[in-house]
Scaffold this motif. Structure first.
Motif, PDB file in Angstrom:
ATOM      1  N   LEU A 190     -16.957 -23.394  81.130  1.00 37.19           N
ATOM      2  CA  LEU A 190     -17.651 -22.214  81.656  1.00 37.19           C
ATOM      3  C   LEU A 190     -17.876 -21.213  80.241  1.00 37.19           C
ATOM      4  O   LEU A 190     -18.918 -20.676  80.171  1.00 37.19           O
ATOM      5  N   LEU A 191     -16.780 -21.090  79.502  1.00 32.88           N
ATOM      6  CA  LEU A 191     -17.059 -20.286  78.501  1.00 32.88           C
ATOM      7  C   LEU A 191     -18.022 -20.926  77.532  1.00 32.88           C
ATOM      8  O   LEU A 191     -19.077 -20.195  76.939  1.00 32.88           O
ATOM      9  N   ASP A 192     -18.143 -22.188  77.167  1.00 33.72           N
ATOM     10  CA  ASP A 192     -18.907 -22.818  76.390  1.00 33.72           C
ATOM     11  C   ASP A 192     -20.336 -22.667  77.002  1.00 33.72           C
ATOM     12  O   ASP A 192     -21.337 -22.527  76.293  1.00 33.72           O
ATOM     13  N   GLN A 193     -20.371 -22.952  78.243  1.00 32.12           N
ATOM     14  CA  GLN A 193     -21.548 -22.673  79.079  1.00 32.12           C
ATOM     15  C   GLN A 193     -22.192 -21.395  78.856  1.00 32.12           C
ATOM     16  O   GLN A 193     -23.521 -21.377  78.719  1.00 32.12           O
ATOM     17  N   MET A 194     -21.510 -20.481  79.152  1.00 28.98           N
ATOM     18  CA  MET A 194     -21.996 -19.157  79.094  1.00 28.98           C
ATOM     19  C   MET A 194     -22.260 -18.833  77.534  1.00 28.98           C
ATOM     20  O   MET A 194     -23.498 -18.199  77.507  1.00 28.98           O
ATOM     21  N   ALA A 195     -21.704 -18.978  76.846  1.00 32.55           N
ATOM     22  CA  ALA A 195     -22.376 -19.116  75.213  1.00 32.55           C
ATOM     23  C   ALA A 195     -23.600 -19.540  75.099  1.00 32.55           C
ATOM     24  O   ALA A 195     -24.503 -19.004  74.431  1.00 32.55           O
ATOM     25  N   GLU A 196     -23.835 -20.871  75.632  1.00 31.52           N
ATOM     26  CA  GLU A 196     -25.272 -21.621  75.481  1.00 31.52           C
ATOM     27  C   GLU A 196     -26.346 -20.792  76.147  1.00 31.52           C
ATOM     28  O   GLU A 196     -27.253 -20.474  75.604  1.00 31.52           O
ATOM     29  N   ILE A 197     -26.067 -20.574  77.284  1.00 32.92           N
ATOM     30  CA  ILE A 197     -27.174 -20.028  78.123  1.00 32.92           C
ATOM     31  C   ILE A 197     -27.362 -18.535  77.603  1.00 32.92           C
ATOM     32  O   ILE A 197     -28.639 -18.350  77.765  1.00 32.92           O
ATOM     33  N   ALA A 198     -26.380 -17.845  77.523  1.00 31.04           N
ATOM     34  CA  ALA A 198     -26.646 -16.658  77.217  1.00 31.04           C
ATOM     35  C   ALA A 198     -27.393 -16.576  75.720  1.00 31.04           C
ATOM     36  O   ALA A 198     -28.350 -15.474  75.706  1.00 31.04           O
ATOM     37  N   GLY A 199     -27.384 -17.401  74.848  1.00 30.93           N
ATOM     38  CA  GLY A 199     -27.807 -17.147  73.778  1.00 30.93           C
ATOM     39  C   GLY A 199     -29.492 -17.559  73.892  1.00 30.93           C
ATOM     40  O   GLY A 199     -30.301 -17.313  73.102  1.00 30.93           O
ATOM     41  N   LEU A 200     -29.765 -18.795  75.019  1.00 35.82           N
ATOM     42  CA  LEU A 200     -31.120 -19.055  75.261  1.00 35.82           C
ATOM     43  C   LEU A 200     -31.889 -17.738  75.705  1.00 35.82           C
ATOM     44  O   LEU A 200     -33.031 -17.673  75.798  1.00 35.82           O
ATOM     45  N   ARG A 201     -31.131 -17.091  76.485  1.00 37.92           N
ATOM     46  CA  ARG A 201     -31.741 -15.862  77.230  1.00 37.92           C
ATOM     47  C   ARG A 201     -31.930 -14.707  76.393  1.00 37.92           C
ATOM     48  O   ARG A 201     -32.346 -13.496  76.869  1.00 37.92           O
ATOM     49  N   GLY A 202     -31.366 -14.846  74.881  1.00 36.20           N
ATOM     50  CA  GLY A 202     -31.810 -13.504  73.987  1.00 36.20           C
ATOM     51  C   GLY A 202     -30.508 -12.887  73.734  1.00 36.20           C
ATOM     52  O   GLY A 202     -30.829 -11.947  72.862  1.00 36.20           O
ATOM     53  N   TRP A 203     -29.423 -13.109  74.254  1.00 32.88           N
ATOM     54  CA  TRP A 203     -28.167 -12.502  73.940  1.00 32.88           C
ATOM     55  C   TRP A 203     -27.658 -12.863  72.408  1.00 32.88           C
ATOM     56  O   TRP A 203     -27.722 -14.002  71.996  1.00 32.88           O
ATOM     57  N   ASN A 204     -27.206 -12.021  71.781  1.00 35.50           N
ATOM     58  CA  ASN A 204     -26.491 -12.407  70.525  1.00 35.50           C
ATOM     59  C   ASN A 204     -24.934 -12.502  70.842  1.00 35.50           C
ATOM     60  O   ASN A 204     -24.387 -11.868  70.929  1.00 35.50           O
ATOM     61  N   VAL A 205     -24.586 -13.789  70.911  1.00 39.85           N
ATOM     62  CA  VAL A 205     -23.229 -14.166  71.590  1.00 39.85           C
ATOM     63  C   VAL A 205     -22.394 -14.193  70.213  1.00 39.85           C
ATOM     64  O   VAL A 205     -22.548 -14.953  69.409  1.00 39.85           O
ATOM     65  N   HIS A 243     -38.732  -1.605  78.266  1.00 35.05           N
ATOM     66  CA  HIS A 243     -38.020  -0.905  79.476  1.00 35.05           C
ATOM     67  C   HIS A 243     -36.193  -0.868  79.361  1.00 35.05           C
ATOM     68  O   HIS A 243     -35.683  -0.501  80.171  1.00 35.05           O
ATOM     69  N   GLY A 244     -35.822  -1.171  78.148  1.00 43.16           N
ATOM     70  CA  GLY A 244     -34.513  -1.166  78.019  1.00 43.16           C
ATOM     71  C   GLY A 244     -34.041  -1.642  76.433  1.00 43.16           C
ATOM     72  O   GLY A 244     -35.081  -1.474  75.761  1.00 43.16           O
ATOM     73  N   PRO A 245     -33.010  -2.196  76.386  1.00 47.48           N
ATOM     74  CA  PRO A 245     -32.554  -2.215  74.920  1.00 47.48           C
ATOM     75  C   PRO A 245     -33.281  -3.568  74.244  1.00 47.48           C
ATOM     76  O   PRO A 245     -33.603  -4.354  74.910  1.00 47.48           O
ATOM     77  N   ARG A 246     -33.578  -3.114  73.005  1.00 39.61           N
ATOM     78  CA  ARG A 246     -34.392  -4.242  72.306  1.00 39.61           C
ATOM     79  C   ARG A 246     -33.354  -5.367  71.630  1.00 39.61           C
ATOM     80  O   ARG A 246     -33.724  -6.204  71.248  1.00 39.61           O
ATOM     81  N   GLU A 247     -32.049  -4.796  71.705  1.00 40.06           N
ATOM     82  CA  GLU A 247     -30.991  -5.754  71.093  1.00 40.06           C
ATOM     83  C   GLU A 247     -29.709  -5.768  71.984  1.00 40.06           C
ATOM     84  O   GLU A 247     -29.229  -4.622  72.367  1.00 40.06           O
ATOM     85  N   VAL A 248     -29.255  -7.175  72.553  1.00 43.01           N
ATOM     86  CA  VAL A 248     -28.188  -7.152  73.308  1.00 43.01           C
ATOM     87  C   VAL A 248     -27.234  -8.066  72.549  1.00 43.01           C
ATOM     88  O   VAL A 248     -27.295  -9.162  71.935  1.00 43.01           O
ATOM     89  N   HIS A 249     -25.880  -7.853  72.833  1.00 41.96           N
ATOM     90  CA  HIS A 249     -24.666  -8.682  72.097  1.00 41.96           C
ATOM     91  C   HIS A 249     -23.858  -8.774  73.221  1.00 41.96           C
ATOM     92  O   HIS A 249     -23.216  -7.727  73.989  1.00 41.96           O
ATOM     93  N   MET A 250     -23.343 -10.168  73.100  1.00 42.92           N
ATOM     94  CA  MET A 250     -22.392 -10.570  74.318  1.00 42.92           C
ATOM     95  C   MET A 250     -21.069 -10.806  73.546  1.00 42.92           C
ATOM     96  O   MET A 250     -21.176 -11.724  72.847  1.00 42.92           O
ATOM     97  N   VAL A 251     -20.036 -10.123  73.685  1.00 48.59           N
ATOM     98  CA  VAL A 251     -18.710 -10.328  73.057  1.00 48.59           C
ATOM     99  C   VAL A 251     -17.851 -11.344  74.028  1.00 48.59           C
ATOM    100  O   VAL A 251     -17.359 -10.654  75.039  1.00 48.59           O
ATOM    101  N   LEU A 252     -17.823 -12.510  73.887  1.00 51.05           N
ATOM    102  CA  LEU A 252     -17.276 -13.623  74.746  1.00 51.05           C
ATOM    103  C   LEU A 252     -15.875 -13.606  74.128  1.00 51.05           C
ATOM    104  O   LEU A 252     -15.744 -14.545  73.149  1.00 51.05           O
ATOM    105  N   LEU A 253     -14.824 -13.366  74.884  1.00 50.03           N
ATOM    106  CA  LEU A 253     -13.439 -13.625  74.578  1.00 50.03           C
ATOM    107  C   LEU A 253     -13.126 -14.831  75.190  1.00 50.03           C
ATOM    108  O   LEU A 253     -13.022 -15.328  76.319  1.00 50.03           O
ATOM    109  N   ASN A 254     -12.554 -15.732  74.234  1.00 52.03           N
ATOM    110  CA  ASN A 254     -11.687 -17.082  74.601  1.00 52.03           C
ATOM    111  C   ASN A 254     -10.602 -16.758  75.506  1.00 52.03           C
ATOM    112  O   ASN A 254     -10.172 -17.831  76.040  1.00 52.03           O
ATOM    113  N   LYS A 255      -9.847 -15.871  75.342  1.00 48.77           N
ATOM    114  CA  LYS A 255      -8.648 -15.467  76.170  1.00 48.77           C
ATOM    115  C   LYS A 255      -8.624 -13.796  76.201  1.00 48.77           C
ATOM    116  O   LYS A 255      -9.064 -13.132  75.441  1.00 48.77           O
ATOM    117  N   GLU A 256      -7.825 -13.609  77.210  1.00 50.29           N
ATOM    118  CA  GLU A 256      -7.772 -12.129  77.694  1.00 50.29           C
ATOM    119  C   GLU A 256      -7.098 -11.366  76.529  1.00 50.29           C
ATOM    120  O   GLU A 256      -6.028 -11.751  75.782  1.00 50.29           O
TER     121      GLU A 256
END
Length: 245
Positions: free
Chosen positions: A55-70, A232-245
């Protein structure tokens, strides 16, 4: 002007092939009892625990396609380094953050203070405070939130309402940063709705007034059907995706 209400309802009934009045058979999910909902939620959580690396890998891939800077990070220290690098690049002197548990283990306030910025919790306690918080948010260069849930299927971060917390942290500043932990991950929207349905029943029919789904930067095609980012909101979004807590 417009379609009369009864005509509108008749059009909907015809499309659904239904007669007037409530459905003859209630929606199955709405009739499920607490024990059934708890079993389903346990199944969801057990599956998520087994699938977290995928799911971590999937999240990184799909979020990137949606415009997040992952940005994938091994832990809190690396996440702080990335947040600080953004503050420096943006020259942000005021950074708003939500009041969420993730900031107990990832002390963004101190890290941003170390480079001369101010990170403040956007929490209000009354009308006057609400006005002040909104003004400060309008003057902030970045907003940081955690994630109550993160949906790998859609690349979305979900933030739940909290007493006194302004949801505008993820909306008003021009840059939004979301910190996502492995424990926040879910596979699908169905997983989310299963957990939220259980909370609804446990809380006696109350699970908050809204869910804030964030799926990439703000977009609109209102003007000449052309996609424009950041209106209507942020022009730039970043996702900081942790591999561990």
């Amino acid at each position: 002007m417009g379609i009369p209400s009864e005509q509108f309802r008749e059009t909907v009934r015809a499309a659904l092939d239904r007669d007037a009045g409530p459905p003859s058979e209630p929606y199955d999910v709405l009739t499920q009892e607490l024990a059934t909902l708890e079993t389903r939620a346990e199944d969801v959580q057990a599956r998520i625990a087994q699938e977290t690396p995928k799911l971590l890998d999937q999240m990184a891939e799909i979020a990137g396609l949606r415009g997040w800077n992952v940005r994938r990070c091994e832990g809190g220290e690396e996440a702080l380094d990335y947040v600080v690098s953004l503050v420096r690049r943006l020259g942000a002197t005021s950074v708003a953050r939500s009041e969420q548990p993730v900031f107990e283990s990832i002390p963004v306030d101190a890290a941003i203070a170390g480079v001369g910025g101010l990170c403040w919790p956007a929490v209000y306690d009354g009308p006057a405070s609400r006005t002040e918080v909104r003004q400060r948010l309008a003057e902030s260069g970045m907003g940081i939130t955690g994630a109550d849930y993160a949906i790998a299927e859609t690349g979305s971060v979900v933030v739940l309402p909290r007493r006194g917390l302004s949801r505008l942290v993820s909306v008003v500043p021009p840059v939004h940063v979301a910190i996502v932990r492995p424990s926040d991950l879910l596979g699908t929207l169905d997983d989310l709705f299963a957990l939220r349905r259980l909370e609804y029943v446990r809380n006696g029919g109350d699970m908050g007034s809204y869910l804030n789904f964030i799926t990439g930067p703000s977009r609109t095609a209102d003007i000449e059907q052309t996609i424009v980012v950041g209106v209507h909101g942020p022009r730039e979004v970043h996702m900081v995706l942790l591999n561990k807590e």
